[in-house]
Design an enzyme around this catalytic site. Structure first.
Site, PDB file in Angstrom:
ATOM      1  N   ARG A 162       0.899  -1.357  -0.008  1.00 22.85           N
ATOM      2  CA  ARG A 162      -0.105  -0.120   0.026  1.00 22.85           C
ATOM      3  C   ARG A 162       0.893   1.248   0.047  1.00 22.85           C
ATOM      4  O   ARG A 162       2.130   1.235   0.286  1.00 22.85           O
ATOM      5  CB  ARG A 162      -1.031   0.052   1.124  1.00 22.85           C
ATOM      6  CG  ARG A 162      -0.431  -0.107   2.631  1.00 22.85           C
ATOM      7  CD  ARG A 162      -1.461  -0.172   3.438  1.00 22.85           C
ATOM      8  NE  ARG A 162      -1.875   1.036   3.901  1.00 22.85           N
ATOM      9  CZ  ARG A 162      -1.284   1.790   5.012  1.00 22.85           C
ATOM     10  NH1 ARG A 162      -0.426   1.487   5.526  1.00 22.85           N
ATOM     11  NH2 ARG A 162      -2.011   2.917   5.192  1.00 22.85           N
ATOM     12  N   HIS A 222      10.267   8.406  15.615  1.00 23.77           N
ATOM     13  CA  HIS A 222       9.731   9.684  16.059  1.00 23.77           C
ATOM     14  C   HIS A 222       9.445   9.588  17.609  1.00 23.77           C
ATOM     15  O   HIS A 222       8.919  10.712  18.004  1.00 23.77           O
ATOM     16  CB  HIS A 222       8.511  10.095  14.994  1.00 23.77           C
ATOM     17  CG  HIS A 222       8.741   9.556  13.810  1.00 23.77           C
ATOM     18  ND1 HIS A 222       9.628  10.500  12.881  1.00 23.77           N
ATOM     19  CD2 HIS A 222       8.201   9.122  12.883  1.00 23.77           C
ATOM     20  CE1 HIS A 222       9.766  10.319  11.838  1.00 23.77           C
ATOM     21  NE2 HIS A 222       8.539   8.945  11.613  1.00 23.77           N
ATOM     22  N   ASP A 279      18.253   5.218  23.150  1.00 32.11           N
ATOM     23  CA  ASP A 279      19.179   4.914  24.133  1.00 32.11           C
ATOM     24  C   ASP A 279      20.037   3.610  23.811  1.00 32.11           C
ATOM     25  O   ASP A 279      21.301   3.489  24.114  1.00 32.11           O
ATOM     26  CB  ASP A 279      18.551   4.512  25.497  1.00 32.11           C
ATOM     27  CG  ASP A 279      18.338   5.887  26.258  1.00 32.11           C
ATOM     28  OD1 ASP A 279      18.744   7.056  25.933  1.00 32.11           O
ATOM     29  OD2 ASP A 279      17.398   5.929  27.214  1.00 32.11           O
ATOM     30  N   SER A 314      11.114   7.121   2.621  1.00 30.72           N
ATOM     31  CA  SER A 314      10.610   8.595   2.118  1.00 30.72           C
ATOM     32  C   SER A 314      11.568   9.608   2.932  1.00 30.72           C
ATOM     33  O   SER A 314      12.527   9.039   3.543  1.00 30.72           O
ATOM     34  CB  SER A 314       9.280   8.354   2.839  1.00 30.72           C
ATOM     35  OG  SER A 314       9.350   8.634   4.251  1.00 30.72           O
ATOM     36  N   ARG A 365       7.281  15.481   5.002  1.00 27.79           N
ATOM     37  CA  ARG A 365       5.940  14.939   5.265  1.00 27.79           C
ATOM     38  C   ARG A 365       5.327  15.397   6.443  1.00 27.79           C
ATOM     39  O   ARG A 365       5.481  16.731   6.670  1.00 27.79           O
ATOM     40  CB  ARG A 365       6.101  13.351   5.378  1.00 27.79           C
ATOM     41  CG  ARG A 365       6.761  12.538   4.093  1.00 27.79           C
ATOM     42  CD  ARG A 365       6.942  11.303   4.327  1.00 27.79           C
ATOM     43  NE  ARG A 365       5.619  10.649   4.487  1.00 27.79           N
ATOM     44  CZ  ARG A 365       5.335   9.427   4.860  1.00 27.79           C
ATOM     45  NH1 ARG A 365       6.377   8.474   5.238  1.00 27.79           N
ATOM     46  NH2 ARG A 365       4.077   8.820   5.057  1.00 27.79           N
ATOM     47  N   ARG A 382       6.422  13.740  11.741  1.00 28.26           N
ATOM     48  CA  ARG A 382       7.562  12.972  11.252  1.00 28.26           C
ATOM     49  C   ARG A 382       8.944  13.866  11.240  1.00 28.26           C
ATOM     50  O   ARG A 382       9.738  13.067  10.883  1.00 28.26           O
ATOM     51  CB  ARG A 382       7.181  12.255  10.004  1.00 28.26           C
ATOM     52  CG  ARG A 382       6.200  11.412   9.883  1.00 28.26           C
ATOM     53  CD  ARG A 382       5.832  10.844   8.461  1.00 28.26           C
ATOM     54  NE  ARG A 382       4.824  10.271   8.131  1.00 28.26           N
ATOM     55  CZ  ARG A 382       4.181   9.107   8.527  1.00 28.26           C
ATOM     56  NH1 ARG A 382       5.225   8.058   9.142  1.00 28.26           N
ATOM     57  NH2 ARG A 382       3.161   8.574   8.193  1.00 28.26           N
TER      58      ARG A 382
HETATM   59  O1  CA2 Z   1      10.339   6.372   5.161  1.00 27.87           O
HETATM   60  C1  CA2 Z   1      10.455   5.586   5.893  1.00 27.87           C
HETATM   61  O2  CA2 Z   1      11.339   4.641   5.769  1.00 27.87           O
HETATM   62  C2  CA2 Z   1       9.846   5.412   7.447  1.00 27.87           C
HETATM   63  O3  CA2 Z   1      10.717   4.894   8.456  1.00 27.87           O
HETATM   64  C3  CA2 Z   1       8.613   4.419   7.144  1.00 27.87           C
HETATM   65  C4  CA2 Z   1       7.654   4.348   8.286  1.00 27.87           C
HETATM   66  C5  CA2 Z   1       7.044   5.811   8.871  1.00 27.87           C
HETATM   67  O4  CA2 Z   1       6.383   5.814   9.918  1.00 27.87           O
HETATM   68  C6  CA2 Z   1       8.182   6.756   8.927  1.00 27.87           C
HETATM   69  O5  CA2 Z   1       8.022   7.927   9.360  1.00 27.87           O
HETATM   70  C7  CA2 Z   1       9.138   6.847   7.538  1.00 27.87           C
HETATM   71  C8  CA2 Z   1       6.519   3.536   8.042  1.00 27.87           C
HETATM   72  C9  CA2 Z   1       6.696   2.011   7.534  1.00 27.87           C
HETATM   73  C10 CA2 Z   1       5.381   1.588   7.117  1.00 27.87           C
HETATM   74  O6  CA2 Z   1       5.668   1.192   5.655  1.00 27.87           O
HETATM   75  C11 CA2 Z   1       4.663   0.604   5.183  1.00 27.87           C
HETATM   76  C12 CA2 Z   1       4.945   0.776   3.645  1.00 27.87           C
HETATM   77  C13 CA2 Z   1       3.832   0.341   2.900  1.00 27.87           C
HETATM   78  C14 CA2 Z   1       2.789  -0.320   3.395  1.00 27.87           C
HETATM   79  C15 CA2 Z   1       2.494  -0.411   4.589  1.00 27.87           C
HETATM   80  C16 CA2 Z   1       3.586   0.120   5.511  1.00 27.87           C
END
Ligand code: CA2
Length: 143
Positions: A17, A79, A86, A101, A106, A110
């Site tokens: 997704r 975050h 730690d 990302s 964003r 974040r």
């Molecule tokens: O950009 C990144 O790699 C993040 O670490 C991804 C996290 C987000 O909470 C950070 O702010 C940035 C989210 C991971 C969830 O990834 C998904 C991707 C596609 C479908 C479902 C989950």
């Protein structure tokens, strides 16, 4: 010489997704690239993904004395988790924070990374390619 790649919560769902943010590649694709990069530099490689904060902390603890570098995408724990920060602070090797990302571009919540102050450096915003880049950066720092 060994590199440990750690992926945090929900990254196991990569490719299912929000392709406009995270792309269509799966975590297995990203890990394959990181493993190939490590092998090309003659490094051993291990990957762990967990949706549980404590398991990520235990993996960081286990890396003390067994891995020369950690590449970590902490997911949303980036975050909020002072506990992961730690644990990383107590790890003496090279530490690369990695994001698919660019969290700074964003939502407001974040923009803060609580792990950023304790890592060697951060790679963010390059999608799947960031996994290879992070391993190359870790090796470059170790060389
Ligand atoms: O950009 C990144 O790699 C993040 O670490 C991804 C996290 C987000 O909470 C950070 O702010 C940035 C989210 C991971 C969830 O990834 C998904 C991707 C596609 C479908 C479902 C989950």
């Amino acid at each position: 010489m060994k590199i440990l790649l750690l992926d945090g919560p929900n990254l196991n769902l990569l490719g299912t997704r929000e392709p406009e943010i995270y792309g269509t590649d799966t975590l297995a694709d990203c890990v394959r690239d990181a493993a190939a990069a490590a092998a090309s530099h003659g490094y051993e490689f291990e990957h762990r993904q967990s949706n549980h904060e404590g398991e990520i902390i235990e993996a960081i603890h286990a890396a003390r004395g067994t891995a020369d570098a950690i590449v970590i995408n902490p997911g949303a724990f980036t975050h909020s988790s002072y506990a992961i920060a730690d644990a990383l602070a107590a790890y003496d090797g090279v530490k690369v924070e990695l994001h698919l990302s660019n969290p700074s571009a964003r939502e407001e919540w974040r923009r803060l990374s609580v792990v950023a102050p304790v890592v060697t450096g951060t790679i963010a915003g390059f999608g799947r390619a960031g996994y290879r880049m992070a391993v190359d950066a870790a090796v470059g720092r170790l060389a």
